[in-house]
Design a protein around this motif. Sequence first.
Motif, PDB file in Angstrom:
ATOM      1  N   LYS A 271      -4.432   3.463   4.288  1.00  0.00           N
ATOM      2  CA  LYS A 271      -3.879   2.118   4.540  1.00  0.00           C
ATOM      3  C   LYS A 271      -4.862   1.353   5.451  1.00  0.00           C
ATOM      4  CE  LYS A 271       0.100   3.795   3.389  1.00  0.00           C
ATOM      5  NZ  LYS A 271       0.729   3.663   2.091  1.00  0.00           N
TER       6      LYS A 271
ATOM      7  N   GLU B  79      -2.518  -5.615  -8.952  1.00  0.00           N
ATOM      8  CA  GLU B  79      -1.168  -5.489  -9.523  1.00  0.00           C
ATOM      9  C   GLU B  79      -1.062  -6.067 -10.952  1.00  0.00           C
ATOM     10  OE1 GLU B  79       2.300  -6.264  -6.758  1.00  0.00           O
ATOM     11  OE2 GLU B  79       0.892  -7.180  -5.418  1.00  0.00           O
TER      12      GLU B  79
ATOM     13  N   ARG C 267      -6.809   4.357  -6.336  1.00  0.00           N
ATOM     14  CA  ARG C 267      -5.624   4.141  -7.270  1.00  0.00           C
ATOM     15  C   ARG C 267      -4.483   5.119  -6.499  1.00  0.00           C
ATOM     16  NH1 ARG C 267     -10.109   4.259 -10.645  1.00  0.00           N
ATOM     17  NH2 ARG C 267      -9.841   6.593 -10.801  1.00  0.00           N
TER      18      ARG C 267
ATOM     19  N   PHE D  95     -10.492  -1.623  -0.771  1.00  0.00           N
ATOM     20  CA  PHE D  95     -10.557  -1.967   0.458  1.00  0.00           C
ATOM     21  C   PHE D  95     -11.918  -2.370   0.713  1.00  0.00           C
ATOM     22  CE2 PHE D  95      -7.163   1.273   0.326  1.00  0.00           C
ATOM     23  CZ  PHE D  95      -6.354   0.882   1.169  1.00  0.00           C
TER      24      PHE D  95
ATOM     25  N   LEU E 181       0.777  -1.291   0.020  1.00  0.00           N
ATOM     26  CA  LEU E 181      -0.077  -0.005  -0.061  1.00  0.00           C
ATOM     27  C   LEU E 181       0.745   1.432  -0.237  1.00  0.00           C
ATOM     28  CD1 LEU E 181      -2.911  -1.187   2.658  1.00  0.00           C
ATOM     29  CD2 LEU E 181      -2.595  -1.231  -0.003  1.00  0.00           C
TER      30      LEU E 181
ATOM     31  N   VAL F 238      -6.503  -0.873  -5.358  1.00  0.00           N
ATOM     32  CA  VAL F 238      -6.598  -1.520  -4.045  1.00  0.00           C
ATOM     33  C   VAL F 238      -8.246  -1.264  -3.944  1.00  0.00           C
ATOM     34  CG1 VAL F 238      -6.529  -1.450  -1.808  1.00  0.00           C
ATOM     35  CG2 VAL F 238      -4.444  -1.085  -3.161  1.00  0.00           C
TER      36      VAL F 238
ATOM     37  N   ALA G  88      -8.342  -5.774   2.464  1.00  0.00           N
ATOM     38  CA  ALA G  88      -8.070  -5.280   1.038  1.00  0.00           C
ATOM     39  C   ALA G  88      -7.843  -6.017  -0.033  1.00  0.00           C
ATOM     40  CB  ALA G  88      -7.320  -3.929   1.066  1.00  0.00           C
TER      41      ALA G  88
ATOM     42  N   PRO H 109       1.336  -2.464  -7.690  1.00  0.00           N
ATOM     43  CA  PRO H 109       0.006  -2.238  -7.360  1.00  0.00           C
ATOM     44  C   PRO H 109      -0.522  -0.855  -8.240  1.00  0.00           C
ATOM     45  CG  PRO H 109       1.384  -2.669  -5.455  1.00  0.00           C
ATOM     46  CD  PRO H 109       2.358  -2.344  -6.780  1.00  0.00           C
TER      47      PRO H 109
ATOM     48  N   VAL I 167      -5.414  -6.172  -3.127  1.00  0.00           N
ATOM     49  CA  VAL I 167      -4.628  -5.450  -3.929  1.00  0.00           C
ATOM     50  C   VAL I 167      -4.395  -5.918  -5.376  1.00  0.00           C
ATOM     51  CG1 VAL I 167      -1.955  -4.834  -3.865  1.00  0.00           C
ATOM     52  CG2 VAL I 167      -3.250  -5.180  -1.927  1.00  0.00           C
TER      53      VAL I 167
ATOM     54  N   ARG J 286      -4.908 -10.761  -1.123  1.00  0.00           N
ATOM     55  CA  ARG J 286      -5.632 -10.504  -0.080  1.00  0.00           C
ATOM     56  C   ARG J 286      -4.842 -10.109   1.135  1.00  0.00           C
ATOM     57  NH1 ARG J 286      -8.954 -15.708   0.807  1.00  0.00           N
ATOM     58  NH2 ARG J 286     -10.034 -14.469   2.120  1.00  0.00           N
TER      59      ARG J 286
END
Length: 207
Positions: A56, A79, A102, A88, A50, A86, A75, A83, A77, A149
């Motif tokens: 966060k 990629e 983003r 959340f 992150l 994300v 979250a 990344p 993530v 995850r």
Amino acid sequence: MSLLLVDVAIVGGGILLGRWIVRRMRARGPGAEMVAVEAKERPAPKRDPLAGFPCKLGDVLVRVAERDEAWLAGALVLEEEHPVAVIFVAPEAGGDRAVLVRPPPSPGLVWLAPLKPGELALTADPAHSLEHGGARYQRVRRLPVTVSRIGSGAPAVGAQAIVAEYEGGGTDRIVVLAGAQQTLTWKGVALGEGDYDVLPGDGSTLE
């Protein structure tokens, strides 16, 4: 007698050379070979997935006007080589709130709520456009991503997925995450930087 002198000279020279090597090694500290081995065995520092994102795990997002809150417990993530987004999740937020974020310089975030299975007509590869509630949404972004995850409460979609973002009228948005295990869909609104606040947490949900 001359052979004896030669042997003594050789032995003496070997002792002196050995002492010189020992002094050099002591002066240099651990041998270069040992340092190299230790460097190889030392684990690389853990990468923060992150890093660079505006929020966060453990933070609380608050919509300024509505005073709606989402505690970022887990979250997904997403990629490519790094990344790119994300999603959340806030399972305790009365309806499984989600937030798409983003990294900079992409502005703002997307405040989302899950759609029920069957609400959208989906294909294996997210279509160029979708209809929901009598409105048409046009796809503006499609990315094949790897998924990891983190935290708690993030749903399992599989290690590989396609994420697609759709724009409707104004700030309306739909997000589709089509993974090998399941496809998830959300609907919500895009928020600008002045539309939300980030209340920093302690990161205790990070696993």
